[in-house]
Design a protein around this motif. Structure first.
Motif, PDB file in Angstrom:
ATOM      1  N   PRO A 114      21.834 -24.488   3.372  1.00 21.76           N
ATOM      2  CA  PRO A 114      23.234 -24.728   3.016  1.00 21.76           C
ATOM      3  C   PRO A 114      23.396 -24.760   1.500  1.00 21.76           C
ATOM      4  O   PRO A 114      22.422 -24.982   0.770  1.00 21.76           O
ATOM      5  CB  PRO A 114      23.522 -26.110   3.632  1.00 21.76           C
ATOM      6  CG  PRO A 114      22.190 -26.763   3.708  1.00 21.76           C
ATOM      7  CD  PRO A 114      21.190 -25.681   3.932  1.00 21.76           C
ATOM      8  N   SER A 170      24.617 -26.958  -0.219  1.00 26.22           N
ATOM      9  CA  SER A 170      24.450 -28.319  -0.729  1.00 26.22           C
ATOM     10  C   SER A 170      22.984 -28.740  -0.766  1.00 26.22           C
ATOM     11  O   SER A 170      22.679 -29.894  -1.080  1.00 26.22           O
ATOM     12  CB  SER A 170      25.224 -29.303   0.163  1.00 26.22           C
ATOM     13  OG  SER A 170      24.680 -29.320   1.480  1.00 26.22           O
ATOM     14  N   THR A 203      29.449 -24.975   2.545  1.00 24.74           N
ATOM     15  CA  THR A 203      29.825 -26.239   3.173  1.00 24.74           C
ATOM     16  C   THR A 203      31.315 -26.212   3.511  1.00 24.74           C
ATOM     17  O   THR A 203      32.131 -25.727   2.724  1.00 24.74           O
ATOM     18  CB  THR A 203      29.532 -27.412   2.213  1.00 24.74           C
ATOM     19  OG1 THR A 203      28.129 -27.433   1.932  1.00 24.74           O
ATOM     20  CG2 THR A 203      29.952 -28.741   2.800  1.00 24.74           C
ATOM     21  N   CYS A 214      29.918 -30.628   5.844  1.00 28.89           N
ATOM     22  CA  CYS A 214      28.793 -30.099   6.627  1.00 28.89           C
ATOM     23  C   CYS A 214      28.686 -28.583   6.454  1.00 28.89           C
ATOM     24  O   CYS A 214      29.657 -27.922   6.084  1.00 28.89           O
ATOM     25  CB  CYS A 214      28.976 -30.427   8.107  1.00 28.89           C
ATOM     26  SG  CYS A 214      29.073 -32.198   8.458  1.00 28.89           S
ATOM     27  N   MET A 215      27.509 -28.039   6.740  1.00 27.45           N
ATOM     28  CA  MET A 215      27.334 -26.597   6.703  1.00 27.45           C
ATOM     29  C   MET A 215      28.276 -25.949   7.710  1.00 27.45           C
ATOM     30  O   MET A 215      28.366 -26.379   8.862  1.00 27.45           O
ATOM     31  CB  MET A 215      25.881 -26.232   7.031  1.00 27.45           C
ATOM     32  CG  MET A 215      25.583 -24.749   6.955  1.00 27.45           C
ATOM     33  SD  MET A 215      23.824 -24.362   7.163  1.00 27.45           S
ATOM     34  CE  MET A 215      23.562 -24.814   8.877  1.00 27.45           C
TER      35      MET A 215
END
Length: 483
Positions: free
Chosen positions: A165, A167, A188, A193-194
């Protein structure tokens, strides 16, 4: 120095040397000899003690200051673990002994500690087996990536990509790349969240693995994590767990039960061993049953007579990742920490870490923009973009916190949050400490709101004597000049 060296040589004459060696050949090289006396100050013992004592007071550490460094779990290190590491039987054990004499009696204690720690980590994470060799989290990631590559090679598959991801910790794509994979980044979504839809679009039989942190680097536990693992497995990919944030779910959820195939654990984060200054660290790697045969050698085994030995005969192993059994003192301290807390204590660690983070988040949400304003896990991220637009950046806020005796949170990470400040209070801090931190943060917000045009009221002007970080980085000069 040369006089001392020559004297010691003369005193040892008569000692038998190996053939071809002589003391004359050991004479200190003239070109390295000092031509004049070293200009050292004549000071008393008291002056020396005071000098170094005062220097030690300038250190910034968890023992002296609050350290809410997000994504790194810089929590207090209990002193009893240091005492355990200083026990003579461990402290004076030469690291070569296990390699030289296998399961000899001198090494049984250390081998048992490593063996027991492996099994405790299996229970905590839901893995089948562990290696304690990796010396840091990133080293564990590389070990995991090499195990992933070995697994797919055995399966006869040529897979080229690893999904992460946007992040993720920067070491995730770096470790995958070093292991020979190309990296696919998935953004994201608005929940932190992904993006599940985009993730599934990227999945195919060229994907070797998915590397995830759970909870992720914005402090959010992805409720779709099991679905992600299942989707990856359907195309034959493995799922890797970055254990940097295990401190949030320890005793509450096990990566292996969720569906992860391989994990690394940061002992220096989750299990409270010294972490300041970049080390020492330990990043042991655990795997499920189908990956067990690829773990590094040697493996510590318990023999039928109850003694421990090193097993090297593992044909499918990826080989050695580090000398001996990794950073043994870190493993030893973590073992003592786990044994002290037990199951109930480890669960309490996670509960308090999450509680402390949410306590600070709720108190600060009226004064700062929370990047993903929802119940968080052990950490949360502030975006100082509104303050930046008024004249004060995340770095300015960080500098102001230092002036107030607080170590700043991680700044400018994760990269997906503008002017990020990642805050992780950890479970070891008291309510009084958290309240003091919140008060300073609110003070900063009010200073910026008061009159952003007046630089004297904006944190970026504090302290007045601040160094030019850019010049210091580009024109670093550590050479000392004598008068």
């Amino acid at each position: 120095m040369q006089l001392i060296f020559e004297k010691s040589v003369k005193e040892r004459r008569g000692v038998r040397l190996p053939k071809g060696c002589s003391y004359e050949k050991a004479k200190f090289p003239e070109k390295y000899s000092r031509k004049k006396a070293l200009n050292l100050p004549e000071v008393s013992e008291l002056d020396v003690v005071r000098h170094y004592s005062n220097l030690s007071k300038m250190n910034f550490s968890v023992d002296t200051n609050f350290y809410p460094l997000g994504s790194c779990t810089m929590k207090y290190n209990p002193k009893f673990t240091e005492k355990v590491a200083k026990l003579e039987g461990f402290l004076n054990l030469h690291p070569l002994l296990p390699q030289l004499i296998g399961g000899g009696m001198l090494t049984q204690g250390s081998l048992e500690v490593v063996y027991r720690t492996e099994h405790l980590l299996c229970e905590i994470t839901g893995m089948e087996a562990f290696t304690m060799q990796p010396l840091a989290g990133a080293h564990g990631e590389l070990t995991g990536a090499m195990i992933i590559a070995a697994y797919h090679k055995q399966q006869g598959r040529k897979r080229k990509f690893v999904i992460v991801p946007d992040s993720s910790h920067g070491t995730n794509p770096a470790s995958a790349a070093i292991a020979g994979y190309e990296v696919i980044v998935v953004p994201t979504d608005e929940t932190g969240c992904m993006d599940l839809t985009l993730f599934k679009e990227k999945l195919n039989e060229d994907i070797a693995a998915v590397m995830l942190t759970c909870p992720n680097t914005v402090g959010v536990f992805n409720p779709q994590i099991k679905e992600i693992c299942d989707a990856a497995h359907k195309v034959g990919a493995l799922v890797y767990y970055d254990g940097a944030n295990l401190n949030a779910i320890m005793g509450k959820a096990r990566p292996g039960d969720i569906g992860f195939d391989i994990v690394h654990v940061n002992l220096h984060k989750t299990f409270a061993t010294p972490h300041g200054g970049g080390g020492p660290g330990a990043g042991p790697v655990g795997v499920n049953a189908k990956l067990k045969e690829f773990l590094p050698i040697p493996q510590i085994v318990k023999r039928s007579d109850g003694t421990f030995a090193l097993r090297y005969n593992r044909p499918k192993s990826i080989g050695f990742m580090a000398p001996f059994n990794g950073n043994f003192s870190v493993i030893l301290k973590s073992y003592a920490y786990i044994m002290l807390l037990g199951k109930t204590g480890l669960i309490k660690v996670s509960e308090m870490a999450v509680l402390n983070a949410n306590y600070c988040r709720v108190l600060l949400e009226k004064h700062f923009k929370i990047a993903y304003d929802r119940i968080c896990m052990h950490e949360f991220v502030i975006s100082a973009q509104p303050q930046k637009e008024k004249g004060a950046s995340a770095l300015d806020i960080a500098k102001y916190l230092i002036e107030k005796g607080i170590h700043p949170p991680t700044v400018y990470f994760p990269l997906i949050v503008k002017e990020a400040l990642m805050i992780e209070p950890t479970e070891t801090e008291s309510k009084e400490t958290l309240d003091s931190f919140v008060e300073v943060m609110i003070e900063i917000a009010k200073l910026i709101e008061k009159d952003p045009q007046q630089l004297s009221d904006v944190p970026r002007n504090t302290p007045v004597t601040r160094l030019d970080e850019t010049k210091a980085a580009r024109d670093l000069n550590l050479r000392w000049k004598s008068e």
